[in-house]
Design a protein around this motif. Structure first.
Motif, PDB file in Angstrom:
ATOM      1  N   GLU A  74       0.875  -1.155   0.000  1.00 20.97           N
ATOM      2  CA  GLU A  74       0.000   0.000   0.000  1.00 20.97           C
ATOM      3  C   GLU A  74       0.921   1.216   0.000  1.00 20.97           C
ATOM      4  O   GLU A  74       1.987   1.193   0.618  1.00 20.97           O
ATOM      5  CB  GLU A  74      -0.868  -0.013   1.260  1.00 20.97           C
ATOM      6  N   ALA A  75       0.512   2.299  -0.673  1.00 20.18           N
ATOM      7  CA  ALA A  75       1.449   3.401  -0.870  1.00 20.18           C
ATOM      8  C   ALA A  75       1.754   4.156   0.427  1.00 20.18           C
ATOM      9  O   ALA A  75       2.633   5.011   0.441  1.00 20.18           O
ATOM     10  CB  ALA A  75       0.898   4.364  -1.911  1.00 20.18           C
ATOM     11  N   ARG A  76       1.047   3.859   1.514  1.00 24.28           N
ATOM     12  CA  ARG A  76       1.414   4.508   2.778  1.00 24.28           C
ATOM     13  C   ARG A  76       2.130   3.542   3.710  1.00 24.28           C
ATOM     14  O   ARG A  76       2.321   3.833   4.898  1.00 24.28           O
ATOM     15  CB  ARG A  76       0.180   5.086   3.464  1.00 24.28           C
ATOM     16  N   GLU A  77       2.503   2.388   3.188  1.00 20.56           N
ATOM     17  CA  GLU A  77       3.327   1.421   3.917  1.00 20.56           C
ATOM     18  C   GLU A  77       2.643   0.866   5.156  1.00 20.56           C
ATOM     19  O   GLU A  77       3.287   0.423   6.100  1.00 20.56           O
ATOM     20  CB  GLU A  77       4.678   2.053   4.297  1.00 20.56           C
ATOM     21  N   ARG A  78       1.297   0.917   5.196  1.00 27.40           N
ATOM     22  CA  ARG A  78       0.622   0.391   6.385  1.00 27.40           C
ATOM     23  C   ARG A  78       0.224  -1.059   6.189  1.00 27.40           C
ATOM     24  O   ARG A  78      -0.003  -1.782   7.144  1.00 27.40           O
ATOM     25  CB  ARG A  78      -0.631   1.217   6.685  1.00 27.40           C
ATOM     26  N   LYS A  79       0.100  -1.466   4.928  1.00 28.87           N
ATOM     27  CA  LYS A  79      -0.367  -2.824   4.646  1.00 28.87           C
ATOM     28  C   LYS A  79       0.428  -3.395   3.489  1.00 28.87           C
ATOM     29  O   LYS A  79       0.984  -2.651   2.683  1.00 28.87           O
ATOM     30  CB  LYS A  79      -1.843  -2.804   4.252  1.00 28.87           C
ATOM     31  N   LEU A  80       0.423  -4.714   3.441  1.00 27.71           N
ATOM     32  CA  LEU A  80       1.089  -5.413   2.354  1.00 27.71           C
ATOM     33  C   LEU A  80       0.114  -6.472   1.849  1.00 27.71           C
ATOM     34  O   LEU A  80      -0.494  -7.182   2.651  1.00 27.71           O
ATOM     35  CB  LEU A  80       2.375  -6.070   2.862  1.00 27.71           C
ATOM     36  N   ALA A  81      -0.071  -6.542   0.553  1.00 26.37           N
ATOM     37  CA  ALA A  81      -0.954  -7.564  -0.013  1.00 26.37           C
ATOM     38  C   ALA A  81      -0.108  -8.592  -0.751  1.00 26.37           C
ATOM     39  O   ALA A  81       0.856  -8.232  -1.422  1.00 26.37           O
ATOM     40  CB  ALA A  81      -1.952  -6.937  -0.965  1.00 26.37           C
ATOM     41  N   THR A  82      -0.458  -9.862  -0.586  1.00 25.53           N
ATOM     42  CA  THR A  82       0.226 -10.912  -1.337  1.00 25.53           C
ATOM     43  C   THR A  82      -0.819 -11.755  -2.048  1.00 25.53           C
ATOM     44  O   THR A  82      -1.908 -11.966  -1.533  1.00 25.53           O
ATOM     45  CB  THR A  82       1.048 -11.832  -0.420  1.00 25.53           C
ATOM     46  N   GLY A  83      -0.477 -12.223  -3.208  1.00 20.11           N
ATOM     47  CA  GLY A  83      -1.377 -13.094  -3.960  1.00 20.11           C
ATOM     48  C   GLY A  83      -0.665 -14.392  -4.261  1.00 20.11           C
ATOM     49  O   GLY A  83       0.531 -14.393  -4.532  1.00 20.11           O
ATOM     50  N   GLY A  84      -1.408 -15.482  -4.179  1.00 20.07           N
ATOM     51  CA  GLY A  84      -0.754 -16.778  -4.290  1.00 20.07           C
ATOM     52  C   GLY A  84      -1.285 -17.630  -5.413  1.00 20.07           C
ATOM     53  O   GLY A  84      -2.288 -17.316  -6.054  1.00 20.07           O
ATOM     54  N   HIS A  85      -0.579 -18.713  -5.618  1.00 24.43           N
ATOM     55  CA  HIS A  85      -0.968 -19.693  -6.633  1.00 24.43           C
ATOM     56  C   HIS A  85      -2.220 -20.449  -6.193  1.00 24.43           C
ATOM     57  O   HIS A  85      -2.874 -21.113  -6.978  1.00 24.43           O
ATOM     58  CB  HIS A  85       0.197 -20.661  -6.850  1.00 24.43           C
ATOM     59  N   ASP A  86      -2.590 -20.334  -4.876  1.00 23.20           N
ATOM     60  CA  ASP A  86      -3.787 -20.982  -4.352  1.00 23.20           C
ATOM     61  C   ASP A  86      -5.027 -20.128  -4.581  1.00 23.20           C
ATOM     62  O   ASP A  86      -6.096 -20.461  -4.091  1.00 23.20           O
ATOM     63  CB  ASP A  86      -3.593 -21.276  -2.860  1.00 23.20           C
ATOM     64  N   GLY A 130     -12.009 -16.137  -3.136  1.00 23.81           N
ATOM     65  CA  GLY A 130     -12.999 -15.874  -4.176  1.00 23.81           C
ATOM     66  C   GLY A 130     -12.503 -16.298  -5.543  1.00 23.81           C
ATOM     67  O   GLY A 130     -13.252 -16.833  -6.342  1.00 23.81           O
ATOM     68  N   HIS A 131     -11.227 -16.098  -5.775  1.00 23.51           N
ATOM     69  CA  HIS A 131     -10.695 -16.492  -7.067  1.00 23.51           C
ATOM     70  C   HIS A 131     -10.587 -18.005  -7.126  1.00 23.51           C
ATOM     71  O   HIS A 131     -10.266 -18.655  -6.131  1.00 23.51           O
ATOM     72  CB  HIS A 131      -9.317 -15.871  -7.286  1.00 23.51           C
ATOM     73  N   THR A 132     -10.838 -18.555  -8.304  1.00 25.81           N
ATOM     74  CA  THR A 132     -10.758 -20.009  -8.436  1.00 25.81           C
ATOM     75  C   THR A 132      -9.418 -20.449  -9.008  1.00 25.81           C
ATOM     76  O   THR A 132      -9.109 -21.624  -8.996  1.00 25.81           O
ATOM     77  CB  THR A 132     -11.876 -20.525  -9.359  1.00 25.81           C
ATOM     78  N   LYS A 133      -8.671 -19.509  -9.537  1.00 25.47           N
ATOM     79  CA  LYS A 133      -7.332 -19.870 -10.013  1.00 25.47           C
ATOM     80  C   LYS A 133      -6.345 -18.871  -9.448  1.00 25.47           C
ATOM     81  O   LYS A 133      -6.715 -17.966  -8.713  1.00 25.47           O
ATOM     82  CB  LYS A 133      -7.305 -19.871 -11.537  1.00 25.47           C
ATOM     83  N   TRP A 134      -5.080 -19.022  -9.843  1.00 25.18           N
ATOM     84  CA  TRP A 134      -4.059 -18.224  -9.189  1.00 25.18           C
ATOM     85  C   TRP A 134      -4.152 -16.734  -9.506  1.00 25.18           C
ATOM     86  O   TRP A 134      -4.751 -16.316 -10.492  1.00 25.18           O
ATOM     87  CB  TRP A 134      -2.679 -18.765  -9.497  1.00 25.18           C
ATOM     88  N   ILE A 135      -3.554 -15.945  -8.608  1.00 27.99           N
ATOM     89  CA  ILE A 135      -3.554 -14.489  -8.723  1.00 27.99           C
ATOM     90  C   ILE A 135      -2.377 -14.095  -9.620  1.00 27.99           C
ATOM     91  O   ILE A 135      -1.262 -14.568  -9.416  1.00 27.99           O
ATOM     92  CB  ILE A 135      -3.357 -13.833  -7.340  1.00 27.99           C
ATOM     93  N   THR A 136      -2.632 -13.250 -10.599  1.00 27.34           N
ATOM     94  CA  THR A 136      -1.539 -12.853 -11.483  1.00 27.34           C
ATOM     95  C   THR A 136      -0.946 -11.503 -11.108  1.00 27.34           C
ATOM     96  O   THR A 136       0.225 -11.270 -11.329  1.00 27.34           O
ATOM     97  CB  THR A 136      -1.999 -12.804 -12.943  1.00 27.34           C
ATOM     98  N   SER A 137      -1.776 -10.620 -10.575  1.00 25.08           N
ATOM     99  CA  SER A 137      -1.195  -9.350 -10.137  1.00 25.08           C
ATOM    100  C   SER A 137      -2.143  -8.636  -9.179  1.00 25.08           C
ATOM    101  O   SER A 137      -3.332  -8.973  -9.075  1.00 25.08           O
ATOM    102  CB  SER A 137      -0.830  -8.480 -11.347  1.00 25.08           C
ATOM    103  N   LEU A 138      -1.599  -7.661  -8.452  1.00 22.47           N
ATOM    104  CA  LEU A 138      -2.347  -6.909  -7.446  1.00 22.47           C
ATOM    105  C   LEU A 138      -2.144  -5.424  -7.684  1.00 22.47           C
ATOM    106  O   LEU A 138      -1.116  -5.013  -8.209  1.00 22.47           O
ATOM    107  CB  LEU A 138      -1.830  -7.249  -6.043  1.00 22.47           C
ATOM    108  N   ALA A 139      -3.132  -4.615  -7.296  1.00 23.92           N
ATOM    109  CA  ALA A 139      -2.971  -3.159  -7.393  1.00 23.92           C
ATOM    110  C   ALA A 139      -3.753  -2.505  -6.275  1.00 23.92           C
ATOM    111  O   ALA A 139      -4.889  -2.901  -5.979  1.00 23.92           O
ATOM    112  CB  ALA A 139      -3.468  -2.655  -8.748  1.00 23.92           C
ATOM    113  N   TRP A 140      -3.125  -1.503  -5.634  1.00 23.80           N
ATOM    114  CA  TRP A 140      -3.794  -0.762  -4.559  1.00 23.80           C
ATOM    115  C   TRP A 140      -4.402   0.504  -5.128  1.00 23.80           C
ATOM    116  O   TRP A 140      -3.898   1.080  -6.090  1.00 23.80           O
ATOM    117  CB  TRP A 140      -2.790  -0.387  -3.471  1.00 23.80           C
TER     118      TRP A 140
END
Lengths: 525, 300
Positions: free
Chosen positions: A202-214, A234-244
């Motif tokens: 997150e651009a204020r460095e308070r949180k971090l998001a991770t996305g997995g192959h699960d 919610g996703h049924t396949k892997w996460i390809t990218s994240l954006a805040w």
């Protein structure tokens, strides 16, 4: 009586020879006088009247002159000067050669003496000036630490917006946080049940998001290293990218968007921990999502690129499609915005001042965003497996049909494009390809500038330094290379990884890279 | 009493066989103490034609039910070395049984699945490109091997058969009356470099026949289980003799250098690798081709 004269003394021979050789040194040539016209690169306007100069006038002198002409004598700005080669000099015969000459010492040495002989002292030289950042990043030259810990390949790495922390995701299903002041591990974030494919701050460095192959997205508190709630499922396949969500739109509780192989993009609220809406419409894997600050009401838009050959633009308020851009002929795999850097670092500029409240953070972030978009609108570059890139000004130019047209098609790569990135000041764009080279483009017009060759295997990732003067690339050939943007040649080669390098990031004067050899390397000056 | 063909000669035994024609499969000949195998498939044939006796299943069930008791009785009765052998055998059986039971128990209990995480993690931008040929695994495996110092000198063929000179060379008779014999012909496969020109006939001591010259080798990577046909660069070492190395003779166990540039390997310094050593694993002169294994020992 004829007697043979003795041979002359040795010392004398030397003396005589030196006397013969002395006139061979070249005579001091007086530099020709040339007429120089300074042109601002941003608006293509003349800075002032043309001036008559000796050709060996130094770069520093030119800089002072340009500052004087633009009325910035009190607070001089460093300038980069270049002269554009005429079309005839960059024809097919020279394809692959740079299209502009950068002045690094003097006009005499860099322009008049150039082997292409495109300029003579009789010409009026149009010297383009582009202001550069007042700070300077020192290029890394050594590996300051090699951090082991991950049990499998490192797939992604991201510096925090302030550069104090580093997050890496790995095939051992954990993400790790590293403290960059001490260059030591700080926390291990375990929870995913598959490879951790992407990490995003997150651009204020308070949180971090991770996305997995699960198919899960997890939110973490970087200070304590604890998860903030359970996984967002919610996703049924892997996460390809994240954006805040950008800070200048929502400084309090920015939302996070995740794109997935299951053809959808989900926007999650980090407060309610629910998926606010699902952006369905793509008919193949969504490869990347970017959250831009533009849009009709400046309320933010989502850009997504997919393997169904389209780029879609969505309204971030209600999740409706704004535009569908269908110009690519193959998978669209990468996207970049010219505002990426300011969106990513939010309220933090190079001074490192900490905002005290949400309002202040919002104001700071907005000011930074507007400084970039003041001269150019938000631009988008999409890179594809059809070996080309398109430059779009999605909300900048009105067209008759209402559907945006690409402002430029960037051709030149001979294999698929793997990554594209805008420089922090938006003046340049660089793309990496599977054809072992990087290409530098003009960030506003999309014109080809130069090719950076040197890698012997596909280039996977690239990253820009904060001052836009350096470019770093990671490749399959197990090296990280720093490129000089004055000569368009290799600046520093950083070998050390024992296998493919999958990720690289650049913040302040530190470069981090990680790859298949399971170690994180930090490179410093 | 069961009797096999060991006593087939003699009319008396023939008469005996006529009375008791069917020896059972498990029976043992009382004369020669060898298991008697039935001749031809007449048992199966009979079952097919007439079926089994009506109480066959019942008898079988009872026999298996009784088996434990019988075995126990035998075990209790036996003494000496025979008892020892039997107990060892039954102990092994018991261990096996317990293992099987445990395996069945584990199958029924739900456990955390640790093996679900597949190996070989890839970043998102490479996930859809799995089909692309990745010779990189080669160099990774090589680096792993290099770490294990013990494997440093392990070559696929550590020992080679010595080849005597008279097997390697055939003596050619020369001269007008074929009285001179200083000329030799190499009878093994050879590698002859690109720019080689034969010497004049008078000077040429060793002849390397064109039919036994090779330019390409089938090189296998043992860990990758993939074979590539690669051009040979040179013969690095023939363990038989340095002279054979010089002549470029390739026999089983010879280390050759092959051109791997088409595999796209790189060093840690980021330079492209093009030469790699491989050891010949077949007898090229017999097979008409050269098979070799990539050789980690000569990497350094």
């Amino acid at each position: 009586m004829a007697t043979l004269l003795p041979p002359p003394k040795r010392a004398k021979i030397y003396h005589e020879n030196s006397q013969i050789q002395a006139p061979l040194t070249p005579p001091v040539q007086s530099a020709p006088m040339i007429v120089v016209q300074f042109v601002s690169e941003d608006e293509e306007t003349l800075l002032g009247p043309a001036v008559n100069l000796p050709a060996d006038f130094s770069r520093e002198g030119l800089e002072a002159l340009a500052n004087k002409q633009s009325g910035q004598e009190d607070e001089p700005v460093p300038f980069q000067f270049h002269v554009r080669l005429p079309e005839s000099a960059t024809d097919d015969k020279h394809s692959g050669a740079p299209t502009r000459l950068v002045v690094s010492t003097s006009l005499l040495q860099d322009v008049l003496a150039h082997p292409s002989k495109a300029f003579t002292p009789e010409d009026v030289l149009k010297v383009y000036c582009s202001p550069q950042s007042v700070f300077r990043v020192r290029p890394a030259t050594r590996c300051s630490s090699t951090l082991a810990g991950h049990g499998a390949s490192i797939l992604c790495a991201a510096f925090s917006p302030t550069g104090r922390l580093l997050a890496t995701g790995s095939g051992d299903t954990t993400a790790r946080l590293w403290d960059l002041n001490t260059e030591l591990p700080s926390h291990t974030l375990a929870g995913h049940k598959g490879w951790v494919l992407c990490v995003e701050w997150e651009a204020r460095e308070r949180k971090l998001a991770t996305g997995g192959h699960d198919g899960q997205v997890r939110i973490w508190d970087p200070k304590s290293g604890k998860p903030l709630g359970d996984a967002l499922k919610g996703h049924t396949k892997w996460i390809t990218s994240l954006a805040w969500e950008p800070i200048h739109i929502n400084a309090k509780n920015p939302r996070v968007a995740s794109s997935s192989k299951d053809n959808t993009v989900r926007v999650w609220s980090t407060v309610t921990r629910l998926s606010e809406f699902v952006l369905g419409g793509h008919t193949a894997s969504v490869n990347i999502v970017r959250w831009g600050g533009g849009g009709p009401g400046k309320n933010g838009v989502l850009y997504t690129a997919s393997s169904d050959r389209s780029v879609r633009v969505w309204d971030a308020d209600n999740g409706k499609v704004v535009y569908i851009l269908k110009d690519h002929a193959h998978w669209v795999t990468t996207l970049a915005l010219n505002t990426d850097f300011v969106l990513r670092t939010g309220p933090y500029d190079h001074m490192g001042k900490e905002p005290t409240s949400d309002e202040e953070a919002l104001a700071l972030a907005l000011a930074r965003y507007e400084s970039i978009t003041a001269s150019t609108p938000e631009l988008l570059i999409s890179g594809s497996d059809d070996h080309t890139l398109f430059l779009w000004s999605v909300f900048g130019v009105e067209t008759a049909t209402g559907q945006p047209k690409p402002s430029a098609r960037l051709t030149g790569h001979q294999r698929q494009v793997s990554h594209v990135g805008f420089s922090p000041d938006g003046r340049w764009a660089a793309s990496a390809g599977f054809d072992n080279c990087l290409r530098v483009w003009d960030g506003r017009t999309g014109k080809y500038v130069a090719t950076l060759r040197g890698h012997v295997a596909p280039v996977y990732r690239l990253a820009w330094s904060a001052d836009s003067r350096l470019l770093v690339s990671a490749s399959k050939d197990s090296t990280v290379k720093i490129w000089n943007l004055k000569t368009y040649k290799l600046h520093t080669d950083l070998p050390g990884h024992s296998d493919e390098v999958y990720c690289v990031d650049f913040v302040a004067d530190k470069i981090v890279s990680g790859g298949r050899d399971q170690t994180v390397k930090i490179w410093k000056n | 009493m069961d009797i096999c063909s060991c006593r087939m000669e003699g009319s008396e035994s023939r008469a005996l066989r006529r009375q008791k024609p069917a020896l059972n499969r498990t029976s043992i000949c009382s004369v020669c103490v060898e298991p008697v195998m039935p001749q031809n498939e007449y048992i199966e044939e009979a079952i097919k034609r007439h079926g089994r006796r009506l109480d066959h299943e019942e008898r079988k069930r009872k026999r298996t039910a009784r088996e434990a008791h019988k075995a126990s009785a035998v075990a209790q009765k036996l003494v000496g070395i025979k008892a020892k052998i039997l107990h060892a055998k039954r102990h092994a059986q018991k261990v096996q049984l317990k293992k099987t039971l445990k395996a069945h128990d584990e199958r029924n209990v739900k456990q955390a699945d640790t093996s679900a995480i597949p190996e070989g993690a890839l970043p998102t931008y490479l996930l859809d490109r799995e089909g692309q040929q990745d010779a990189k695994a080669l160099s990774t495996a090589v680096k792993q091997k290099r770490k294990e110092k013990a494997a440093k000198y392990a070559v696929p063929l550590p020992k080679v058969r010595g080849i005597a000179e008279d097997e390697m060379f055939k003596v050619l008779k020369t001269g007008k009356s074929k009285s001179k014999s200083w000329k030799r012909m190499v009878t093994k496969a050879t590698f002859v470099g690109e720019g080689f020109t034969r010497k004049p006939v008078k000077m040429e001591r060793f002849v390397r026949p064109m039919a036994l010259r090779y330019k390409r080798a089938n090189v296998t990577h043992p860990d990758l289980k993939a074979t590539f046909q690669l051009p040979i660069i040179g013969v690095k070492k023939n363990p038989q003799s340095p002279m054979y190395t010089q002549l470029g003779v390739m026999t089983k166990g010879t280390v050759i250098e092959v051109n791997v540039s088409e595999l796209g390997l790189v060093t840690t310094g980021g330079k492209a690798v093009w030469g790699k050593f491989a050891q010949v694993t077949n007898n090229p002169e017999n097979d008409g081709c050269i098979n070799a294994d990539i050789n980690h020992a000569h990497e350094l």
